[in-house]
Design a protein around this motif. Structure first.
Motif, mmCIF file in Angstrom:
data_model
loop_
_atom_site.group_PDB
_atom_site.id
_atom_site.type_symbol
_atom_site.label_atom_id
_atom_site.label_comp_id
_atom_site.label_asym_id
_atom_site.label_seq_id
_atom_site.Cartn_x
_atom_site.Cartn_y
_atom_site.Cartn_z
ATOM 1 N N ASN A 95 1.981 -9.683 -1.280
ATOM 2 C CA ASN A 95 1.710 -11.075 -0.916
ATOM 3 C C ASN A 95 2.923 -11.745 -0.289
ATOM 4 O O ASN A 95 2.798 -12.794 0.359
ATOM 5 N N LYS A 96 4.109 -11.175 -0.489
ATOM 6 C CA LYS A 96 5.329 -11.741 0.081
ATOM 7 C C LYS A 96 5.978 -10.812 1.109
ATOM 8 O O LYS A 96 7.082 -11.075 1.558
ATOM 9 N N THR A 97 5.274 -9.733 1.454
ATOM 10 C CA THR A 97 5.877 -8.698 2.285
ATOM 11 C C THR A 97 5.319 -8.723 3.704
ATOM 12 O O THR A 97 4.108 -8.832 3.908
ATOM 13 N N LYS A 98 6.233 -8.608 4.671
ATOM 14 C CA LYS A 98 5.854 -8.473 6.071
ATOM 15 C C LYS A 98 6.030 -7.016 6.480
ATOM 16 O O LYS A 98 7.049 -6.404 6.171
ATOM 17 N N ALA A 99 5.024 -6.487 7.159
ATOM 18 C CA ALA A 99 5.075 -5.098 7.623
ATOM 19 C C ALA A 99 5.493 -5.058 9.084
ATOM 20 O O ALA A 99 4.993 -5.821 9.912
ATOM 21 N N GLY A 100 6.431 -4.176 9.389
ATOM 22 C CA GLY A 100 6.874 -3.969 10.759
ATOM 23 C C GLY A 100 7.091 -2.498 11.014
ATOM 24 O O GLY A 100 6.903 -1.666 10.123
ATOM 25 N N GLY A 101 7.485 -2.177 12.233
ATOM 26 C CA GLY A 101 7.726 -0.778 12.564
ATOM 27 C C GLY A 101 7.396 -0.509 14.008
ATOM 28 O O GLY A 101 7.155 -1.432 14.803
ATOM 29 N N ARG A 102 7.351 0.784 14.361
ATOM 30 C CA ARG A 102 7.074 1.162 15.741
ATOM 31 C C ARG A 102 6.582 2.597 15.790
ATOM 32 O O ARG A 102 6.793 3.382 14.871
ATOM 33 N N CYS A 103 5.928 2.915 16.883
ATOM 34 C CA CYS A 103 5.538 4.291 17.194
ATOM 35 C C CYS A 103 6.175 4.642 18.531
ATOM 36 O O CYS A 103 6.032 3.886 19.501
ATOM 37 N N SER A 104 6.902 5.754 18.592
ATOM 38 C CA SER A 104 7.597 6.118 19.831
ATOM 39 C C SER A 104 6.594 6.417 20.933
ATOM 40 O O SER A 104 5.466 6.840 20.682
ATOM 41 N N THR A 105 7.019 6.189 22.158
ATOM 42 C CA THR A 105 6.113 6.371 23.300
ATOM 43 C C THR A 105 5.696 7.819 23.486
ATOM 44 O O THR A 105 4.601 8.096 23.990
ATOM 45 N N GLY A 132 5.145 9.832 21.035
ATOM 46 C CA GLY A 132 4.326 10.219 19.900
ATOM 47 C C GLY A 132 4.974 11.157 18.921
ATOM 48 O O GLY A 132 4.298 11.781 18.115
ATOM 49 N N SER A 133 6.311 11.253 18.934
ATOM 50 C CA SER A 133 6.997 12.190 18.044
ATOM 51 C C SER A 133 7.554 11.528 16.794
ATOM 52 O O SER A 133 7.873 12.213 15.825
ATOM 53 N N GLU A 134 7.689 10.197 16.808
ATOM 54 C CA GLU A 134 8.268 9.485 15.677
ATOM 55 C C GLU A 134 7.505 8.195 15.431
ATOM 56 O O GLU A 134 6.934 7.601 16.355
ATOM 57 N N SER A 135 7.528 7.740 14.180
ATOM 58 C CA SER A 135 6.963 6.432 13.839
ATOM 59 C C SER A 135 7.667 5.911 12.594
ATOM 60 O O SER A 135 8.193 6.693 11.794
ATOM 61 N N THR A 136 7.689 4.593 12.450
ATOM 62 C CA THR A 136 8.366 3.978 11.308
ATOM 63 C C THR A 136 7.496 2.864 10.733
ATOM 64 O O THR A 136 6.713 2.231 11.452
ATOM 65 N N LEU A 137 7.665 2.640 9.443
ATOM 66 C CA LEU A 137 7.012 1.529 8.746
ATOM 67 C C LEU A 137 8.074 0.823 7.930
ATOM 68 O O LEU A 137 8.771 1.456 7.123
ATOM 69 N N THR A 138 8.225 -0.487 8.115
ATOM 70 C CA THR A 138 9.207 -1.278 7.379
ATOM 71 C C THR A 138 8.507 -2.388 6.613
ATOM 72 O O THR A 138 7.718 -3.149 7.184
ATOM 73 N N LEU A 139 8.788 -2.468 5.306
ATOM 74 C CA LEU A 139 8.234 -3.513 4.449
ATOM 75 C C LEU A 139 9.365 -4.430 4.030
ATOM 76 O O LEU A 139 10.342 -3.985 3.428
ATOM 77 N N ASP A 140 9.237 -5.740 4.335
ATOM 78 C CA ASP A 140 10.336 -6.683 4.142
ATOM 79 C C ASP A 140 9.833 -7.957 3.485
ATOM 80 O O ASP A 140 8.894 -8.583 3.979
ATOM 81 N N ASP A 141 10.454 -8.329 2.350
ATOM 82 C CA ASP A 141 10.096 -9.603 1.726
ATOM 83 C C ASP A 141 11.345 -10.468 1.502
ATOM 84 O O ASP A 141 11.453 -11.184 0.514
ATOM 85 N N GLU A 142 12.303 -10.397 2.420
ATOM 86 C CA GLU A 142 13.544 -11.168 2.449
ATOM 87 C C GLU A 142 14.601 -10.611 1.496
ATOM 88 O O GLU A 142 15.750 -10.442 1.866
ATOM 89 N N GLU A 143 14.233 -10.313 0.263
ATOM 90 C CA GLU A 143 15.212 -9.781 -0.681
ATOM 91 C C GLU A 143 15.102 -8.269 -0.867
ATOM 92 O O GLU A 143 15.981 -7.647 -1.453
ATOM 93 N N LYS A 144 14.007 -7.680 -0.387
ATOM 94 C CA LYS A 144 13.792 -6.237 -0.506
ATOM 95 C C LYS A 144 13.290 -5.707 0.823
ATOM 96 O O LYS A 144 12.320 -6.231 1.381
ATOM 97 N N THR A 145 13.917 -4.664 1.326
ATOM 98 C CA THR A 145 13.490 -4.019 2.562
ATOM 99 C C THR A 145 13.398 -2.515 2.332
ATOM 100 O O THR A 145 14.381 -1.886 1.929
ATOM 101 N N VAL A 146 12.214 -1.960 2.565
ATOM 102 C CA VAL A 146 11.994 -0.521 2.437
ATOM 103 C C VAL A 146 11.488 -0.006 3.777
ATOM 104 O O VAL A 146 10.500 -0.518 4.310
ATOM 105 N N ALA A 147 12.161 1.009 4.322
ATOM 106 C CA ALA A 147 11.786 1.572 5.620
ATOM 107 C C ALA A 147 11.433 3.046 5.469
ATOM 108 O O ALA A 147 12.177 3.811 4.840
ATOM 109 N N PHE A 148 10.299 3.437 6.038
ATOM 110 C CA PHE A 148 9.846 4.830 6.052
ATOM 111 C C PHE A 148 9.882 5.341 7.489
ATOM 112 O O PHE A 148 9.399 4.653 8.395
ATOM 113 N N SER A 149 10.415 6.530 7.697
ATOM 114 C CA SER A 149 10.410 7.132 9.025
ATOM 115 C C SER A 149 9.689 8.472 8.964
ATOM 116 O O SER A 149 9.921 9.282 8.061
ATOM 117 N N PHE A 150 8.798 8.693 9.930
ATOM 118 C CA PHE A 150 7.988 9.907 9.993
ATOM 119 C C PHE A 150 8.281 10.647 11.293
ATOM 120 O O PHE A 150 8.576 10.029 12.325
#
Length: 433
Positions: free
Chosen positions: A278-288, A290-308
């Protein structure tokens, strides 16, 4: 039932459940003194190909193994455990600054073992190598962990429990001093610790899971007990769905999970914090490309980033995780690992693990997920593709206890039949003349 029948029952049951016994391994140096000691229980679940479909085999570490290939040196040692028809587990250890650490684990299995891998289309040896997260264990202490731990890589699930380990044994005598894993050691920090070190955190009553126990994962030396009442554990993290779109506005990554971060600031007391969707913003990108992608979860005090990324032309994996925590605008924790291999699945599929699972990320960090499903590539029409399940979600995880129960019932019936036959013969011997 007479005494011999009861004794026979215990002997049969004892022989019928080899997985309930530990494997004791000792390696001696050139002077005949113990230099490595390891007592453990382990099994390995392997997915392999047959002519029609994939099958699953489970190898259990037997009581009797060989240590050919093991070696003890001044600054480096190798523990090699060989068992069955060409299967082995090896771990490399190094010594520095009066402490030792595990560096690399290699599990090798032989698909030519037809009794373990019936109808396998491939033959020969296969190996899985894991570069371990370093953790220093003081010399002249044994690492001990009774709790079980499972982890997956390349279609193989390794499970270890009841582990005792000492490498670079001094004077050939296994130490009585212990370094205990967090799972076996309840943490009792003061109540103020959890509130002053990080936002919305609480101390672990059970420390997070780590890498395989034979490699002596995150551990802490047993401390004197305190009278402080530990803070209660956090509630289950709330499940939420996230998605990332590419430059054309098309969904290119899908993820659903409940997420918890487990971390330590002093190498001993573990804290945990839930990601609140409820306090988290999702961000990230997919490379053009198609070999990489990322997901970032950010709620100002906590940031967790996943890279695939794509491990090869047919698979994807979770390659990296990073976590940053702050309090009142000041950073209090920052840790990451970019050489992971979790959540592997075929391209065009999604990875799913509904059961709660904890993944070791770094020496001071792990994450816990539940109701996890992720697809970082080849998303069609904004929906998940067919899921490839983790081992804990499959029915195969229940086969072992079911098999044990069936075996016990069968053995008890055999003992009863033997008892009745023996009693009948005894009566025949005392008939009247």
């Amino acid at each position: 039932m007479d005494g011999s029948a009861i004794l026979g029952l215990f002997l049969i049951l004892g022989c019928g459940i080899p997985q309930s016994r530990t494997t004791d391994v000792t390696v001696k140096d050139k002077d005949g003194k113990i230099c490595i000691y390891n007592s453990l229980m382990a099994n390995f679940t392997i997915v392999y190909k047959t002519n029609t479909t994939n099958s699953t085999a489970t190898l259990r570490l037997p009581e009797t193994v060989d240590t050919d290939g093991s070696s003890c040196g001044t600054n480096s040692s190798v523990l090699m455990i060989g068992f069955g028809e060409g299967h082995s587990l090896s771990v490399n250890y190094s010594l520095s600054n009066n402490s030792y650490r595990a560096e690399v684990e290699v599990f090798t299995y032989n698909l030519g073992d037809t009794s373990s891998f019936p109808n396998a289309t491939e033959k020969g040896l296969k190996r899985v190598e894991i570069r371990l997260q370093p953790y220093d264990i003081p010399v002249d202490t044994t690492y001990r962990c009774r709790s079980d731990e499972s982890f997956e890589k390349d279609g193989i699930t390794q499970t270890f429990w009841n582990v005792t380990l000492e490498v670079f044994v001094l004077n050939g005598t296994v130490s009585q001093n212990e370094t205990v894993c967090p799972e076996d050691t309840p943490v009792t920090p003061t109540p103020t610790t959890a509130h002053t070190t990080a936002p919305n955190t609480t101390a672990h009553t059970t420390a997070p899971n780590t890498t395989a126990h034979t490699t002596a994962p995150n551990a802490t030396t047993t401390a004197a007990p305190t009278t402080t009442t530990p803070a209660p554990p956090l509630p289950r993290p709330e499940k939420h769905a996230y998605n990332i779109t590419d430059g054309n506005g098309t969904v290119c990554l899908l993820a659903t999970m409940g997420l918890q971060v487990n971390y330590t600031l002093n190498g001993k007391d573990w804290l945990q914090v839930n990601i609140n969707p409820n306090k988290t913003k999702a961000g990230g990108r997919c490379s053009t490309d198609g070999s990489e992608s990322t997901l970032t979860l950010d709620d100002e005090e906590k940031t967790v980033a996943f890279s695939f990324n794509k491990s090869n032309s047919k698979k994807f994996v979770l390659q990296g995780v990073s976590v940053k925590l702050s309090l009142n605008g000041s950073s209090i924790f920052n840790s990451s690992n970019s050489s992971l291999g979790y959540w592997e699945a075929s391209l065009g599929s999604s990875y799913m693990c509904n059961k709660q699972q904890t993944y070791s990320i770094a020496r001071d960090l792990s994450i816990t997920t539940l109701e996890l499903r992720v697809q970082p590539f080849d998303v069609k029409a904004g929906k998940f593709s067919t899921a490839e399940e983790c081992f804990l979600d499959t029915d195969l995880s229940f086969l072992v206890p079911v098999a044990v129960g069936v075996a016990l019932g069968f053995l008890i019936i055999l003992v009863l039949i033997s008892y009745l036959i023996g009693r009948r013969k005894s009566r025949t011997g005392y008939q009247s003349v």
